[in-house]
Design an enzyme around this catalytic site. Structure first.
Site, PDB file in Angstrom:
ATOM      1  N   ASP A 269      34.665 -77.987 -30.453  1.00  0.00           N
ATOM      2  CA  ASP A 269      33.329 -77.474 -30.775  1.00  0.00           C
ATOM      3  C   ASP A 269      32.356 -77.783 -29.630  1.00  0.00           C
ATOM      4  OD1 ASP A 269      31.391 -76.265 -32.394  1.00  0.00           O
ATOM      5  OD2 ASP A 269      32.117 -77.269 -34.198  1.00  0.00           O
TER       6      ASP A 269
ATOM      7  N   ASP B  42      28.541 -69.172 -37.331  1.00  0.00           N
ATOM      8  CA  ASP B  42      29.384 -69.255 -38.525  1.00  0.00           C
ATOM      9  C   ASP B  42      29.004 -68.126 -39.490  1.00  0.00           C
ATOM     10  OD1 ASP B  42      29.920 -71.525 -37.138  1.00  0.00           O
ATOM     11  OD2 ASP B  42      29.354 -72.924 -38.732  1.00  0.00           O
TER      12      ASP B  42
HETATM   13  C1  GLA Z   1      30.297 -75.515 -35.994  1.00  0.00           C
HETATM   14  C2  GLA Z   1      31.472 -74.552 -35.985  1.00  0.00           C
HETATM   15  C3  GLA Z   1      32.108 -74.503 -37.358  1.00  0.00           C
HETATM   16  C4  GLA Z   1      32.516 -75.882 -37.818  1.00  0.00           C
HETATM   17  C5  GLA Z   1      31.303 -76.784 -37.776  1.00  0.00           C
HETATM   18  C6  GLA Z   1      31.612 -78.228 -38.070  1.00  0.00           C
HETATM   19  O1  GLA Z   1      29.253 -75.021 -36.737  1.00  0.00           O
HETATM   20  O2  GLA Z   1      31.040 -73.277 -35.601  1.00  0.00           O
HETATM   21  O3  GLA Z   1      33.219 -73.634 -37.347  1.00  0.00           O
HETATM   22  O4  GLA Z   1      33.543 -76.378 -37.012  1.00  0.00           O
HETATM   23  O5  GLA Z   1      30.699 -76.761 -36.499  1.00  0.00           O
HETATM   24  O6  GLA Z   1      30.439 -78.962 -38.039  1.00  0.00           O
END
Ligand code: GLA
Length: 555
Positions: free
Chosen positions: A194, A259
């Site tokens: 990430d 997301d």
């Molecule tokens: C980000 C990523 C997600 C997830 C979260 C975890 O938002 O885009 O897919 O992994 O972090 O905190």
């Protein structure tokens, strides 16, 4: 597939049995040979073999339904469900543990320390707090295991904790060698990296993710264990321009947007959240970079929300249709222990999965826009003459959407067979086009099969040890499909950077073909910007052995 160039096989568009991609392949394998028109006399060459490329990963990820409550019990229950509910049989493999598994603690030597209560011993003789325990359990079911970290010092839990407190230091910066070696030693098969910490520190993702790829490669060579690389920097700094082959990686995926939904965790303050179709469409749109998706490198539009609260059954099918035609990773975010029969049917539809996993590894292209919100998307599949098609109605009223075969580079002087994937029905053979009424905010997923329109084969204008260039390359499509005929006598893929006119380069993988006389073909999609159809394609491999590129065939 070697039969692609056999001669004398009559094309028979009228299929009596329900066609699958496989039996369409058997019947119509000769079409490519008919469609090649050489612009130069080629020396007699061996018949090239289409080379399959690594498909996008399929599996489950913990984040969408469990947020940072993930622990051993949850991971075991999800793995068990995947093995029992038909998903494993359909091709799903990864059980991916996302944020929340580690709270940022390290020992004096910098080794990651995990909570032994959350990650206890599972089998006799195991030590609590050893992540190898859960990996062994997942592997014992014939599945693969994924883990998660951040490219920066802090992970996302520091920036915006979802459930639970904020934990700093959950990133791998300063520990790349140590952490990725640890993940490989634990036995993990997949790692998602990430960007929360990297973003906060204003790091350059192209630099950090390359460094991580090299740390992964060293961990792989030290342990003999493969770690699939999932880059998650939400499309920042256009990863599609640098992520294919970043740091030398043979296959990877990169997120192209944010997301789809924040986690929806049962029995918590987050339980009331809902996934929405408009977010699914937004992520699909942001993921469309077909020039970068080839030879095992994939745009990642995010984990799927099929089976989570929010979408209707029809909307789940739209979602699956879009991910399949996009060739996106099929990583399910729902709680697998609570999927309905309809959710499971959507996620395990064999045609949709085959479209997604097609061995050419290409992405969808917007073939035509009939009116605002009424779109035809298509994806060329590895079987000659075959396309996946999505008729997408983004509007709030039903509408007729028609797909013209000529827009898909299929001949329109012969009938084209059409199969409706969700109806699981062969609809017949159609001349010139096919039209369907698509309900409001819905989509139809088709598999069509006909004959390829003529393509043109070019030999290099420049052919040196590390450089191959093709001039005056023409296509009538803004995004052309290129078959590249090459030889790679080595045991590992070779790589070449492709530049089309002055555009961003993309790095292409050329898997081994056996020996220098054995030719293989891979397929890519290239954005043509023209100058009267006079495009220049140059391939160069300044940093390693080059594939011997013999010709390109352009449609
Ligand atoms: C980000 C990523 C997600 C997830 C979260 C975890 O938002 O885009 O897919 O992994 O972090 O905190």
């Amino acid at each position: 597939m070697r039969r692609m160039r056999d001669s004398g096989i009559e094309w028979q568009p009228m299929l009596t049995d329900a066609p699958t991609i496989a039996n369409l392949a058997r019947r119509l394998a000769a079409v490519a040979a008919l469609s090649l028109v050489a612009t130069a006399t080629l020396p007699a060459q061996p018949v090239p073999t289409p080379i399959p490329v690594p498909p996008p990963p399929m599996g489950w990820s913990s984040w969408n339904s469990f947020s940072n409550t993930i622990d051993s019990q949850i991971a075991m229950a999800q793995a068990k469900a995947m093995a029992a509910n038909g998903m494993q049989k359909a091709g799903y493999r990864y059980i991916n543990i996302d944020e929340g598994w580690w709270l940022g603690a390290r020992d004096a030597q910098g080794n990651i320390l995990v909570d032994p209560k959350a990650w206890p011993a599972i089998a006799a003789g195991e030590q609590p707090g050893d992540m190898a325990n859960i990996v062994r359990y997942i592997h014992s079911l014939g599945l693969k295991a994924g883990i998660y970290t951040d490219a920066g010092r802090d992970g996302c839990s520091t920036v915006g904790p979802d459930l639970g407190p904020s934990y700093p230091n959950t990133g791998s910066e300063g520990h790349y060698e140590q952490d990725f070696l640890q993940f490989a030693k634990w036995g993990f098969d997949y790692v998602k990296v990430d960007w929360c910490g990297g973003y906060k520190e204003n790091l350059d993702p192209a630099v950090q993710y390359a460094e991580i790829a090299r740390a992964i490669a060293r961990a792989e060579s030290m342990t003999g264990h493969r770690l699939y690389y999932s880059i998650c920097n939400w499309g920042k700094e256009s990863p599609f321009t640098w992520a294919p082959n970043v740091g030398g990686v043979e296959a990877d995926i990169w997120r192209t947007g944010g997301d789809i939904v924040a986690p929806i965790v049962a029995n918590t303050k987050n339980a009331g959240r809902k996934a929405e179709l408009k977010e699914v469409l937004r992520e699909f749109d942001q993921a469309q970079h077909p020039q970068a998706q080839h030879t095992g490198y994939y745009n990642d539009p995010d984990m799927m929300v099929v089976g989570m609260p929010g979408l209707s059954e029809e909307q789940n099918r739209v979602h699956m249709s879009l991910w399949a035609i996009s060739g996106g990773p099929l990583l399910v975010g729902a709680d697998l222990t609570r999927l309905s029969p309809a959710d499971l049917a959507t996620l395990t539809n064999p045609d949709a999965i085959q479209i997604d996993q097609d061995q050419a590894g290409l992405q969808s292209i917007l073939s035509s826009q009939i009116a605002p919100g009424l779109e035809v998307w298509s994806k060329p599949l590895s079987t000659s003459g075959t396309r996946a098609v999505v008729l997408l109605n983004r509007t709030s009223a039903p509408a007729a959407i028609s797909v013209r075969w000529s827009d898909l580079a299929l001949r329109d002087d012969a009938p084209v067979s059409v199969r409706d994937v969700w109806a699981a029905k062969y609809l017949g053979a159609f001349q010139a086009s096919y039209s369907a009424t698509v309900p409001a905010a819905d989509a139809v997923l088709l598999l069509v099969h006909g004959a390829e329109t003529p393509a043109t084969t070019y030999v290099p204008a420049l052919s040196e040890q590390h450089d191959f260039a093709f001039q005056n390359v023409h296509s009538r499509f803004p995004v052309a499909r290129l078959q590249i005929q090459y030889a790679n006598p080595g045991n590992t893929p070779r790589f070449a950077e492709l530049r089309v006119n002055g555009q961003d380069a993309t790095k292409i993988a050329f898997p081994p073909t056996g020996n220098e006389n054995a030719l293989g073909t891979i397929v890519i999609e290239a954005v043509m910007d023209g100058r009267d159809g006079k495009n220049r394609f140059s391939f160069s491999s300044p940093n390693g052995p080059a594939p011997a590129i013999r010709s390109i065939t352009v449609q």
